[in-house]
Design an enzyme around this catalytic site. Structure first.
Site, PDB file in Angstrom:
ATOM      1  N   GLY A  92       1.079  -1.474   0.061  1.00  0.00           N
ATOM      2  CA  GLY A  92      -0.109   0.438   0.398  1.00  0.00           C
ATOM      3  C   GLY A  92       1.004   1.513  -0.192  1.00  0.00           C
ATOM      4  O   GLY A  92       2.229   1.107   0.502  1.00  0.00           O
ATOM      5  N   ASN A  93       0.208   2.306  -0.190  1.00  0.00           N
ATOM      6  CA  ASN A  93       0.826   3.374  -0.079  1.00  0.00           C
ATOM      7  C   ASN A  93       0.249   5.057  -0.886  1.00  0.00           C
ATOM      8  O   ASN A  93      -1.152   4.246  -0.854  1.00  0.00           O
ATOM      9  CB  ASN A  93       1.735   3.749  -1.754  1.00  0.00           C
ATOM     10  CG  ASN A  93       1.107   3.125  -2.685  1.00  0.00           C
ATOM     11  OD1 ASN A  93       0.624   3.923  -3.241  1.00  0.00           O
ATOM     12  ND2 ASN A  93       2.205   2.097  -3.108  1.00  0.00           N
ATOM     13  N   GLY A 117       8.648   0.469   0.321  1.00  0.00           N
ATOM     14  CA  GLY A 117       9.386  -0.671   1.411  1.00  0.00           C
ATOM     15  C   GLY A 117       8.885   0.464   2.649  1.00  0.00           C
ATOM     16  O   GLY A 117       9.940  -0.150   3.531  1.00  0.00           O
ATOM     17  N   SER A 126       6.748   2.098  -5.048  1.00  0.00           N
ATOM     18  CA  SER A 126       7.631   1.525  -6.869  1.00  0.00           C
ATOM     19  C   SER A 126       6.142   1.805  -7.402  1.00  0.00           C
ATOM     20  O   SER A 126       6.265   2.379  -8.566  1.00  0.00           O
ATOM     21  CB  SER A 126       7.395   0.110  -6.616  1.00  0.00           C
ATOM     22  OG  SER A 126       6.520  -0.541  -5.180  1.00  0.00           O
ATOM     23  N   GLU A 127       4.990   2.683  -7.070  1.00  0.00           N
ATOM     24  CA  GLU A 127       3.344   2.396  -7.656  1.00  0.00           C
ATOM     25  C   GLU A 127       3.551   3.823  -8.016  1.00  0.00           C
ATOM     26  O   GLU A 127       2.606   4.198  -8.410  1.00  0.00           O
ATOM     27  CB  GLU A 127       2.368   2.166  -6.512  1.00  0.00           C
ATOM     28  CG  GLU A 127       1.783   0.692  -6.357  1.00  0.00           C
ATOM     29  CD  GLU A 127       1.733   0.142  -7.993  1.00  0.00           C
ATOM     30  OE1 GLU A 127       2.047   0.635  -9.128  1.00  0.00           O
ATOM     31  OE2 GLU A 127       1.571  -1.001  -7.910  1.00  0.00           O
ATOM     32  N   HIS A 156      -3.823   4.188  -1.491  1.00  0.00           N
ATOM     33  CA  HIS A 156      -3.972   3.074  -2.429  1.00  0.00           C
ATOM     34  C   HIS A 156      -4.009   1.211  -1.335  1.00  0.00           C
ATOM     35  O   HIS A 156      -2.223   1.047  -0.559  1.00  0.00           O
ATOM     36  CB  HIS A 156      -2.851   2.235  -3.314  1.00  0.00           C
ATOM     37  CG  HIS A 156      -1.732   1.260  -3.955  1.00  0.00           C
ATOM     38  ND1 HIS A 156      -3.299   0.724  -4.338  1.00  0.00           N
ATOM     39  CD2 HIS A 156      -0.942   0.009  -3.467  1.00  0.00           C
ATOM     40  CE1 HIS A 156      -2.157  -1.186  -4.819  1.00  0.00           C
ATOM     41  NE2 HIS A 156      -1.033  -0.893  -4.776  1.00  0.00           N
ATOM     42  N   HIS A 211      -4.004  -2.458   0.480  1.00  0.00           N
ATOM     43  CA  HIS A 211      -4.559  -3.858   0.397  1.00  0.00           C
ATOM     44  C   HIS A 211      -5.074  -4.865   0.761  1.00  0.00           C
ATOM     45  O   HIS A 211      -5.287  -5.839   1.346  1.00  0.00           O
ATOM     46  CB  HIS A 211      -3.455  -4.523   0.178  1.00  0.00           C
ATOM     47  CG  HIS A 211      -2.226  -4.046  -0.955  1.00  0.00           C
ATOM     48  ND1 HIS A 211      -1.062  -5.033  -1.588  1.00  0.00           N
ATOM     49  CD2 HIS A 211      -1.626  -3.284  -1.484  1.00  0.00           C
ATOM     50  CE1 HIS A 211      -0.838  -4.850  -2.709  1.00  0.00           C
ATOM     51  NE2 HIS A 211      -0.835  -3.566  -2.563  1.00  0.00           N
ATOM     52  N   HIS A 238      -4.903  -7.491  -7.797  1.00  0.00           N
ATOM     53  CA  HIS A 238      -3.956  -6.532  -6.714  1.00  0.00           C
ATOM     54  C   HIS A 238      -4.162  -5.775  -5.518  1.00  0.00           C
ATOM     55  O   HIS A 238      -3.738  -6.229  -4.679  1.00  0.00           O
ATOM     56  CB  HIS A 238      -3.131  -5.931  -8.037  1.00  0.00           C
ATOM     57  CG  HIS A 238      -2.523  -4.429  -7.184  1.00  0.00           C
ATOM     58  ND1 HIS A 238      -1.390  -3.819  -7.693  1.00  0.00           N
ATOM     59  CD2 HIS A 238      -1.451  -4.352  -6.207  1.00  0.00           C
ATOM     60  CE1 HIS A 238      -0.557  -3.561  -7.579  1.00  0.00           C
ATOM     61  NE2 HIS A 238      -0.406  -3.613  -6.176  1.00  0.00           N
TER      62      HIS A 238
END
Length: 218
Positions: free
Chosen positions: A28-29, A45, A74-75, A94, A96, A157
């Site tokens: 998640g981000n 991370g 990374s997203e 974002h 999960h 995802h």
């Protein structure tokens, strides 16, 4: 520290995401668009329980790092693409989360099943097409899946929720997970009743006034 207030808002949103069981580990981000068009985003991370405001990374919409010692999420391409295409969006979450992720695997769209689904998320939650994580292709599919709504499920995802401020984006992610759980449970029981189209339209119109009033409660 540049954008100290915005960095703290993003950090607090990360903690709320974990508290609400919307992600596990470093998945998640979250990001926030600044008033001058830059982006404060979580680093790649991230251990959200140990992160500090200074760990949050500041970039421009092209990915150039303006401030921060860590690598941005990374997203990040997905965040940038949403901001480019949705001028109304100032924050992105974002997740999960479990029930939304179940629907990402079964490829089930969430219809407007409850009033808060319609008010916070729009006329339903689409499942966006699959692409490999971190790619521009995925970013474009997420924008397509969002359309003008405030959430989309990312196939195989997770999920993305957006808002015109961080509070709305976080609440949208919480309502999305609640709606996914209701939808899955209703399907197991056999019948899913959906709100009438005209009521969904009216509820979407009520959303801003409702949230503005809600935000005034201390």
């Amino acid at each position: 520290m540049l954008y100290e207030n915005e960095r703290n808002i993003v950090l607090n949103a990360c903690r709320e995401m974990v508290k609400s069981n919307l992600t596990v580990g470093s998945w998640g981000n979250i990001s926030m668009r600044t008033s001058d068009g830059n982006v404060v985003i979580t680093p790649s991370g991230t251990n959200y329980s140990k992160s500090t405001a200074e760990d949050m990374v500041v970039t421009d919409l092209n990915g150039k790092i303006i401030d921060g010692d860590l690598k941005p999420s990374s997203e990040r391409l997905m965040h940038y693409e949403i901001y480019r295409n949705r001028k109304d969006v100032m924050a992105i979450v974002h997740t999960h989360s479990i029930y939304s992720s179940v629907l990402s695997v079964t490829d089930d769209r969430i219809p407007p099943v409850t009033e808060d689904t319609a008010m916070l998320l729009g006329n339903g939650v689409n499942v966006s097409k699959y692409a490999l994580t971190g790619t521009l292709e995925l970013a474009k599919y997420v924008v397509e899946g969002l359309s003008s709504n405030n959430a989309t499920i990312m196939k195989n995802h997770g999920a993305v929720s957006v808002g015109k401020d961080m509070e709305r984006a976080i609440v949208a992610s919480q309502v999305l997970e609640k709606s996914a759980k209701i939808f899955i449970t209703a399907k197991l029981l056999g019948t899913v009743n959906v709100l009438p189209d005209q009521d969904v339209t009216e509820l979407m119109k009520m959303s801003d006034n409702y949230l503005n009033q809600w935000k005034n409660w201390k």
